[in-house]
Write a protein that holds these residues in place. Structure first.
Motif, PDB file in Angstrom:
ATOM      1  N   LEU A 198     -34.938   6.140 -10.159  1.00  0.00           N
ATOM      2  CA  LEU A 198     -33.546   6.249  -9.756  1.00  0.00           C
ATOM      3  C   LEU A 198     -33.411   7.412  -8.777  1.00  0.00           C
ATOM      4  CD1 LEU A 198     -30.485   5.952 -12.074  1.00  0.00           C
ATOM      5  CD2 LEU A 198     -30.674   7.967 -10.624  1.00  0.00           C
ATOM      6  N   ILE A 199     -32.838   7.140  -7.608  1.00  0.00           N
ATOM      7  CA  ILE A 199     -32.551   8.192  -6.637  1.00  0.00           C
ATOM      8  C   ILE A 199     -31.115   8.655  -6.867  1.00  0.00           C
ATOM      9  CG2 ILE A 199     -32.375   8.785  -4.197  1.00  0.00           C
ATOM     10  CD1 ILE A 199     -34.429   6.641  -3.594  1.00  0.00           C
ATOM     11  N   ASN A 200     -30.962   9.882  -7.319  1.00  0.00           N
ATOM     12  CA  ASN A 200     -29.652  10.400  -7.701  1.00  0.00           C
ATOM     13  C   ASN A 200     -28.967  11.057  -6.508  1.00  0.00           C
ATOM     14  OD1 ASN A 200     -27.455  11.262  -9.199  1.00  0.00           O
ATOM     15  ND2 ASN A 200     -28.485  13.126  -9.871  1.00  0.00           N
ATOM     16  N   ILE A 201     -28.037  10.343  -5.904  1.00  0.00           N
ATOM     17  CA  ILE A 201     -27.286  10.883  -4.767  1.00  0.00           C
ATOM     18  C   ILE A 201     -26.295  11.957  -5.218  1.00  0.00           C
ATOM     19  CG2 ILE A 201     -25.822  10.259  -2.789  1.00  0.00           C
ATOM     20  CD1 ILE A 201     -28.635   9.159  -2.670  1.00  0.00           C
ATOM     21  N   ALA A 202     -25.994  12.001  -6.511  1.00  0.00           N
ATOM     22  CA  ALA A 202     -25.077  13.019  -7.040  1.00  0.00           C
ATOM     23  C   ALA A 202     -25.804  14.289  -7.449  1.00  0.00           C
ATOM     24  CB  ALA A 202     -24.310  12.450  -8.236  1.00  0.00           C
ATOM     25  N   GLN A 203     -27.046  14.472  -7.009  1.00  0.00           N
ATOM     26  CA  GLN A 203     -27.828  15.646  -7.392  1.00  0.00           C
ATOM     27  C   GLN A 203     -27.134  16.947  -6.987  1.00  0.00           C
ATOM     28  OE1 GLN A 203     -30.370  15.162  -9.209  1.00  0.00           O
ATOM     29  NE2 GLN A 203     -31.789  16.853  -9.060  1.00  0.00           N
ATOM     30  N   GLY A 204     -26.636  16.993  -5.776  1.00  0.00           N
ATOM     31  CA  GLY A 204     -25.971  18.199  -5.297  1.00  0.00           C
ATOM     32  C   GLY A 204     -24.693  18.511  -6.056  1.00  0.00           C
ATOM     33  N   GLU A 205     -24.010  17.476  -6.538  1.00  0.00           N
ATOM     34  CA  GLU A 205     -22.773  17.709  -7.295  1.00  0.00           C
ATOM     35  C   GLU A 205     -23.078  18.343  -8.651  1.00  0.00           C
ATOM     36  OE1 GLU A 205     -21.578  16.275  -3.962  1.00  0.00           O
ATOM     37  OE2 GLU A 205     -23.062  15.140  -5.105  1.00  0.00           O
ATOM     38  N   LEU A 206     -24.255  18.056  -9.220  1.00  0.00           N
ATOM     39  CA  LEU A 206     -24.658  18.735 -10.450  1.00  0.00           C
ATOM     40  C   LEU A 206     -24.890  20.225 -10.177  1.00  0.00           C
ATOM     41  CD1 LEU A 206     -27.128  16.086 -11.929  1.00  0.00           C
ATOM     42  CD2 LEU A 206     -24.717  16.417 -12.480  1.00  0.00           C
ATOM     43  N   VAL A 207     -25.451  20.532  -9.006  1.00  0.00           N
ATOM     44  CA  VAL A 207     -25.606  21.931  -8.598  1.00  0.00           C
ATOM     45  C   VAL A 207     -24.236  22.586  -8.463  1.00  0.00           C
ATOM     46  CG1 VAL A 207     -26.430  23.463  -6.757  1.00  0.00           C
ATOM     47  CG2 VAL A 207     -27.794  21.469  -7.427  1.00  0.00           C
ATOM     48  N   MET A 208     -23.315  21.879  -7.831  1.00  0.00           N
ATOM     49  CA  MET A 208     -21.960  22.407  -7.645  1.00  0.00           C
ATOM     50  C   MET A 208     -21.289  22.712  -8.985  1.00  0.00           C
ATOM     51  SD  MET A 208     -18.620  20.931  -7.921  1.00  0.00           S
ATOM     52  CE  MET A 208     -18.786  19.213  -7.456  1.00  0.00           C
ATOM     53  N   LEU A 209     -21.411  21.818  -9.946  1.00  0.00           N
ATOM     54  CA  LEU A 209     -20.791  22.043 -11.255  1.00  0.00           C
ATOM     55  C   LEU A 209     -21.428  23.228 -11.973  1.00  0.00           C
ATOM     56  CD1 LEU A 209     -20.368  18.357 -12.499  1.00  0.00           C
ATOM     57  CD2 LEU A 209     -18.590  19.900 -11.655  1.00  0.00           C
ATOM     58  N   GLY A 210     -22.739  23.372 -11.856  1.00  0.00           N
ATOM     59  CA  GLY A 210     -23.395  24.551 -12.428  1.00  0.00           C
ATOM     60  C   GLY A 210     -22.885  25.834 -11.811  1.00  0.00           C
ATOM     61  N   GLY A 211     -22.595  25.802 -10.509  1.00  0.00           N
ATOM     62  CA  GLY A 211     -22.020  26.965  -9.842  1.00  0.00           C
ATOM     63  C   GLY A 211     -20.655  27.323 -10.389  1.00  0.00           C
ATOM     64  N   TYR A 212     -19.842  26.309 -10.656  1.00  0.00           N
ATOM     65  CA  TYR A 212     -18.511  26.578 -11.216  1.00  0.00           C
ATOM     66  C   TYR A 212     -18.610  27.133 -12.633  1.00  0.00           C
ATOM     67  CZ  TYR A 212     -15.580  24.755  -7.478  1.00  0.00           C
ATOM     68  OH  TYR A 212     -14.926  24.595  -6.286  1.00  0.00           O
ATOM     69  N   VAL A 213     -19.585  26.661 -13.415  1.00  0.00           N
ATOM     70  CA  VAL A 213     -19.773  27.216 -14.757  1.00  0.00           C
ATOM     71  C   VAL A 213     -20.052  28.714 -14.664  1.00  0.00           C
ATOM     72  CG1 VAL A 213     -21.267  27.222 -16.782  1.00  0.00           C
ATOM     73  CG2 VAL A 213     -20.552  25.044 -15.800  1.00  0.00           C
ATOM     74  N   ALA A 214     -20.978  29.098 -13.769  1.00  0.00           N
ATOM     75  CA  ALA A 214     -21.314  30.512 -13.594  1.00  0.00           C
ATOM     76  C   ALA A 214     -20.111  31.305 -13.105  1.00  0.00           C
ATOM     77  CB  ALA A 214     -22.478  30.661 -12.626  1.00  0.00           C
ATOM     78  N   PHE A 215     -19.328  30.722 -12.188  1.00  0.00           N
ATOM     79  CA  PHE A 215     -18.171  31.446 -11.651  1.00  0.00           C
ATOM     80  C   PHE A 215     -17.129  31.697 -12.732  1.00  0.00           C
ATOM     81  CE2 PHE A 215     -13.781  31.173 -10.149  1.00  0.00           C
ATOM     82  CZ  PHE A 215     -13.720  32.338  -9.399  1.00  0.00           C
ATOM     83  N   PHE A 216     -16.814  30.696 -13.537  1.00  0.00           N
ATOM     84  CA  PHE A 216     -15.777  30.879 -14.552  1.00  0.00           C
ATOM     85  C   PHE A 216     -16.252  31.797 -15.679  1.00  0.00           C
ATOM     86  CE2 PHE A 216     -14.059  26.891 -12.673  1.00  0.00           C
ATOM     87  CZ  PHE A 216     -12.822  27.406 -12.305  1.00  0.00           C
ATOM     88  N   LEU A 217     -17.545  31.789 -15.970  1.00  0.00           N
ATOM     89  CA  LEU A 217     -18.069  32.764 -16.918  1.00  0.00           C
ATOM     90  C   LEU A 217     -17.934  34.182 -16.348  1.00  0.00           C
ATOM     91  CD1 LEU A 217     -21.274  30.909 -18.163  1.00  0.00           C
ATOM     92  CD2 LEU A 217     -19.207  31.389 -19.486  1.00  0.00           C
ATOM     93  N   TYR A 218     -18.204  34.312 -15.043  1.00  0.00           N
ATOM     94  CA  TYR A 218     -18.038  35.608 -14.367  1.00  0.00           C
ATOM     95  C   TYR A 218     -16.581  36.040 -14.398  1.00  0.00           C
ATOM     96  CZ  TYR A 218     -17.193  38.604 -10.295  1.00  0.00           C
ATOM     97  OH  TYR A 218     -16.765  39.606  -9.458  1.00  0.00           O
ATOM     98  N   ALA A 219     -15.661  35.093 -14.164  1.00  0.00           N
ATOM     99  CA  ALA A 219     -14.234  35.415 -14.196  1.00  0.00           C
ATOM    100  C   ALA A 219     -13.789  35.831 -15.597  1.00  0.00           C
ATOM    101  CB  ALA A 219     -13.421  34.213 -13.722  1.00  0.00           C
ATOM    102  N   ALA A 220     -14.514  35.337 -16.621  1.00  0.00           N
ATOM    103  CA  ALA A 220     -14.185  35.699 -18.003  1.00  0.00           C
ATOM    104  C   ALA A 220     -14.832  37.014 -18.428  1.00  0.00           C
ATOM    105  CB  ALA A 220     -14.618  34.571 -18.946  1.00  0.00           C
ATOM    106  N   GLY A 221     -15.566  37.656 -17.516  1.00  0.00           N
ATOM    107  CA  GLY A 221     -16.154  38.948 -17.815  1.00  0.00           C
ATOM    108  C   GLY A 221     -17.606  38.909 -18.219  1.00  0.00           C
ATOM    109  N   ILE A 222     -18.253  37.737 -18.125  1.00  0.00           N
ATOM    110  CA  ILE A 222     -19.672  37.607 -18.462  1.00  0.00           C
ATOM    111  C   ILE A 222     -20.484  37.731 -17.184  1.00  0.00           C
ATOM    112  CG2 ILE A 222     -21.431  36.067 -19.430  1.00  0.00           C
ATOM    113  CD1 ILE A 222     -19.219  34.766 -21.088  1.00  0.00           C
TER     114      ILE A 222
END
Length: 299
Positions: free
Chosen positions: A44-68
């Motif tokens: 399976l060629i996952n064209i949504a691969q980059g969007e998984l990267v994007m979501l991981g970035g948002y997880v890190a950002f919101f954890l950072y915004a929460a003080g982590i």
């Protein structure tokens, strides 16, 4: 031409571009690991691969915004994205695993657009960043600088690659994944639950992309539409390195990062994306020619 002359006239500039390119390539290698795994095991060629990267970035950002600290966001993003990848497989991806490759491309392309729009609606289109607080190393009397967060990314790429190889070779699920990749039908006959294997495979892919996204959020920025460049680069790296060779993926990613960095300096930043897509066409033509020659030899 002026930039090219400047490159030859200032060796320290070449060192700077090479180091930056290699360290940037270390971030590219993470989603490429995941794409190679999914492609090799699930076909399976996952064209949504980059969007998984994007979501991981948002997880890190919101954890950072929460003080982590965003560095702790790397394992947390990987864990949360593993669960998301598992759920995504159970709800959508399992429907296209046994279909032809073109169907999987269309399905994941639609999923890519959906994730982009959901992220835009939920998080907004503003550019976000998670400040890592790391400094900059000065080399050669300050002529060459290296961002410490990029060194963290390089180490993370090595750790993830080593852990992935250990998991595939030593763990029971890893052995089941390798067996399924070699022959899914024979694996099912031998009692392997290939559906669970596919779910684990896609979950591991999402976890790796989540870790990559956390590094991207610390190194650069995150926004809903950053996914496509990472999908294209991951595809290029896997095409160049081939399936089933983690070290080749690592080397190809570092080479791509260095080549892209030099091209951006020589041609101009506005042509850097054009260089990447042009290189993709060259690689596809070369692989097509190489496969054609192999078929002639077999005949």
């Amino acid at each position: 031409m002026n930039n090219l002359q400047l490159l030859f006239g200032a060796p320290e500039l070449s060192v700077q571009l090479l180091l930056d390119g290699i360290l940037i390539g270390a971030i590219y290698v993470l989603p490429a690991y995941g794409m190679a795994l999914v492609w090799g095991v699930m076909n399976l060629i996952n064209i949504a691969q980059g969007e998984l990267v994007m979501l991981g970035g948002y997880v890190a950002f919101f954890l950072y915004a929460a003080g982590i600290h965003p560095l702790f966001g790397i394992p947390l993003a990987a864990l949360l994205m593993f669960l998301f990848g598992w759920a995504l497989y159970r709800s959508v991806i399992f429907r296209v695993v046994d279909q032809d490759l073109f169907t999987s491309i269309l399905a994941t392309f639609g999923l890519s657009i959906l994730l982009q729009q959901l992220a835009n609606g939920l998080f907004g289109a503003n550019v976000r960043t998670a400040e890592s607080g790391f400094g900059t190393l000065l080399l050669f009397g300050g002529l060459v600088t290296v961002a410490e967060i990029k060194l963290v990314s390089f180490v993370a790429a090595l750790v993830v690659g080593t852990a992935l190889m250990w998991f595939l070779k030593r763990s029971r699920m890893g052995q089941a994944i390798r067996a399924t990749a070699q022959n899914a039908r024979a694996a099912r006959i031998m009692g392997v639950d290939t559906d669970a294997v596919y779910a684990w495979t896609f979950g591991i892919n999402a976890a790796i992309c989540g870790a990559a996204g956390a590094l991207v959020a610390m190194t650069w920025v995150v926004h809903p539409y950053l996914g496509l460049p990472y999908t294209v680069r991951s595809f290029m790296i896997v095409i160049l390195a081939g399936l089933g060779n983690v070290m080749a993926v690592f080397v190809a990613a570092l080479g791509l990062g260095a080549a892209e960095n030099f091209a951006g300096f020589i041609l101009g930043a506005q042509y850097q994306a054009a260089f990447v897509f042009g290189l993709l066409v060259v690689i596809l033509v070369w692989r097509r020619f190489s496969l054609g020659r192999k078929r002639k030899v077999l005949r």
